[in-house]
Enzyme design. Structure first.
Site, short mmCIF file in Angstrom:
data_model
loop_
_atom_site.label_atom_id
_atom_site.label_comp_id
_atom_site.label_asym_id
_atom_site.label_seq_id
_atom_site.Cartn_x
_atom_site.Cartn_y
_atom_site.Cartn_z
N TYR A 1 -13.61 -3.30 1.22
CA TYR A 1 -12.16 -3.34 1.41
C TYR A 1 -11.42 -2.66 0.26
O TYR A 1 -10.30 -2.19 0.42
CB TYR A 1 -11.68 -4.79 1.57
CG TYR A 1 -12.27 -5.45 2.78
CD1 TYR A 1 -11.90 -5.06 4.06
CD2 TYR A 1 -13.24 -6.45 2.66
CE1 TYR A 1 -12.46 -5.65 5.18
CE2 TYR A 1 -13.81 -7.04 3.77
CZ TYR A 1 -13.41 -6.63 5.03
OH TYR A 1 -13.98 -7.20 6.15
N GLN B 1 0.82 -1.21 0.00
CA GLN B 1 0.00 0.00 0.00
C GLN B 1 0.86 1.27 0.00
O GLN B 1 0.52 2.25 -0.66
CB GLN B 1 -0.93 0.01 1.21
CG GLN B 1 -2.08 -0.97 1.12
CD GLN B 1 -3.02 -0.87 2.32
OE1 GLN B 1 -3.02 0.13 3.04
NE2 GLN B 1 -3.82 -1.89 2.53
N HIS C 1 -12.28 4.06 7.08
CA HIS C 1 -11.01 4.15 6.36
C HIS C 1 -11.15 4.99 5.10
O HIS C 1 -10.25 5.78 4.76
CB HIS C 1 -10.51 2.75 5.99
CG HIS C 1 -9.76 2.05 7.08
ND1 HIS C 1 -10.38 1.32 8.05
CD2 HIS C 1 -8.44 1.99 7.36
CE1 HIS C 1 -9.48 0.83 8.88
NE2 HIS C 1 -8.29 1.22 8.48
N PRO D 1 -5.17 -6.85 4.44
CA PRO D 1 -5.64 -7.67 3.32
C PRO D 1 -4.75 -8.90 3.15
O PRO D 1 -3.53 -8.80 3.23
CB PRO D 1 -5.51 -6.74 2.11
CG PRO D 1 -5.37 -5.37 2.67
CD PRO D 1 -4.71 -5.52 4.00
N ASP E 1 -11.32 2.14 0.07
CA ASP E 1 -10.25 3.05 0.50
C ASP E 1 -8.96 2.82 -0.26
O ASP E 1 -8.14 3.74 -0.40
CB ASP E 1 -10.01 2.95 2.01
CG ASP E 1 -9.47 1.59 2.43
OD1 ASP E 1 -10.24 0.62 2.38
OD2 ASP E 1 -8.29 1.51 2.80
N GLN E 2 -8.76 1.62 -0.77
CA GLN E 2 -7.54 1.32 -1.52
C GLN E 2 -7.46 2.13 -2.81
O GLN E 2 -6.37 2.45 -3.29
CB GLN E 2 -7.51 -0.17 -1.89
CG GLN E 2 -7.55 -1.11 -0.71
CD GLN E 2 -6.16 -1.48 -0.21
OE1 GLN E 2 -5.17 -1.20 -0.85
NE2 GLN E 2 -6.11 -2.08 0.95
#
Length: 349
Positions: free
Chosen positions: A282, A93, A308, A120, A285-286
């Protein structure tokens, strides 16, 4: 900020490195029972220090304040050994956005936890995140050399990237029809394959009963031979005709029945499928940092922003010229997250 954990540290230091702006981050993980930098956070900021030949202050275990003063991003090979079961995917990340705006190819070699709590699993990056990132024009070559579990870690993951001039805006708004559902249940170390089979069978039965899943369930139960330590878990992915990828996952632990592990992953997945979102909670926010850096307007249909995601949006808007909006779709429990990206241009190409 709404979320005071390591996410702020990762996003802030990544943007600092890309834009070559100094950043001081304080009260790091201040809301946690054990605040400050842990091994994975410390290695993450030191990795970006090495990628930018930066000055870094406060980089020690349990420190709650760091200051990063980056220089130009450089290409090359970078190796990090966390030394614990700290999550290697959190290193991805931090480093992946930076690698895209370097002057040449970047190669990363990480050792730590690949399938651990509060991060993750490696399966998510491989089967969900990396394929979605292709829409931005991002290609990631990777290799899982060895899986690592809590408490020993010891997993080995490597990835390579080529620099890009600019990222493309993406629109993830149409759910389409479900065309595939895969279940991967696994055990490692001394744990018997029977546990993986129980997780897989439970998941398959629950998914077959779901009214909104009208495709064959592809299920495999495996014993990971190339791993370090004992571990178990399950990872489920749904793919749609428009390229949406939704997932559910769960890790096993001592005393937790295999059936409950499987049910948690199935429930996570079916929540996304029920709302017909294009990214799961999930992935939300990535994607924020990539939407902010892309050229043009990006949009994604998702469930309401997680804590997040709200934190990521707030931080990215503070550090860049990107502008986000969140529009609720009344009555169906979904929203549209849009971003006018900065169209950041790689200054080295």
């Amino acid at each position: 900020m709404t979320e005071g954990g390591g996410q702020i540290l990762r996003i802030a230091t990544s943007l600092s490195s890309i834009f070559q702006i100094a950043v001081r981050i304080y009260d790091i993980r201040g809301g946690r029972k054990s605040p400050g930098l842990k091994a994975q956070h410390l290695n993450g900021v030191r990795l970006l220090r090495d990628m930018t030949e930066a000055s870094l202050h406060g980089d020690e275990l349990n420190s709650q304040t760091i200051e990063l003063i980056p220089n130009k991003l450089k290409d090359g090979s970078f190796k990090v050994e966390i030394g614990t079961a700290g999550a290697v995917m959190l290193l991805v990340q931090s480093s992946l956005p930076c690698s895209l705006f370097s002057s040449g190819p970047c190669n990363f070699h990480f050792t730590g936890g690949t399938n651990v709590d509060f991060a993750p699993p490696v399966d998510y990056n491989i089967q969900v995140l990396f394929p979605i990132l292709k829409r931005f024009g991002i290609e990631v070559d990777y290799k899982v050399e060895r899986r690592g579990y809590f408490p020993k870690g010891g997993g080995k993951f490597s990835y390579q990237t080529e620099p890009v001039k600019r990222l493309k805006a993406v629109n993830l708004l149409e759910f389409g029809n479900i065309i595939r559902c895969t279940v991967h249940a696994y055990v490692a170390g001394v744990l018997p394959i029977k546990i993986a089979r129980e997780m897989g069978d439970t998941a398959r039965k629950l998914l077959e009963k779901a009214a909104n899943l009208d495709v064959p369930i592809e299920c495999e139960a495996v014993k990971e031979e190339n791993s370090f330590g004992n571990g178990s878990g399950i990872f489920i992915v749904v793919e749609t005709s428009t390229g949406c990828l939704l997932s559910g996952s769960s890790l096993g632990r001592r005393g937790l029945p295999a059936e409950k592990v499987a049910r948690k992953a199935v429930d996570e997945l079916l929540e996304s499928v029920h709302h017909q979102v294009c990214v799961d909670k999930y992935t939300q926010d990535q994607l924020i940092i990539f939407m902010a850096l892309a050229a043009g307007k990006s949009a994604m249909r998702s469930e309401p922003p997680t804590e997040h995601t709200r934190t990521a949006i707030t931080l990215v808007e503070q550090m860049t010229q990107a502008k986000f909006s969140v529009t609720s779709n009344d009555g169906d429990g979904t929203c549209i997250i849009e971003c006018d990206g900065t169209g950041y241009y790689n200054r080295y190409l």
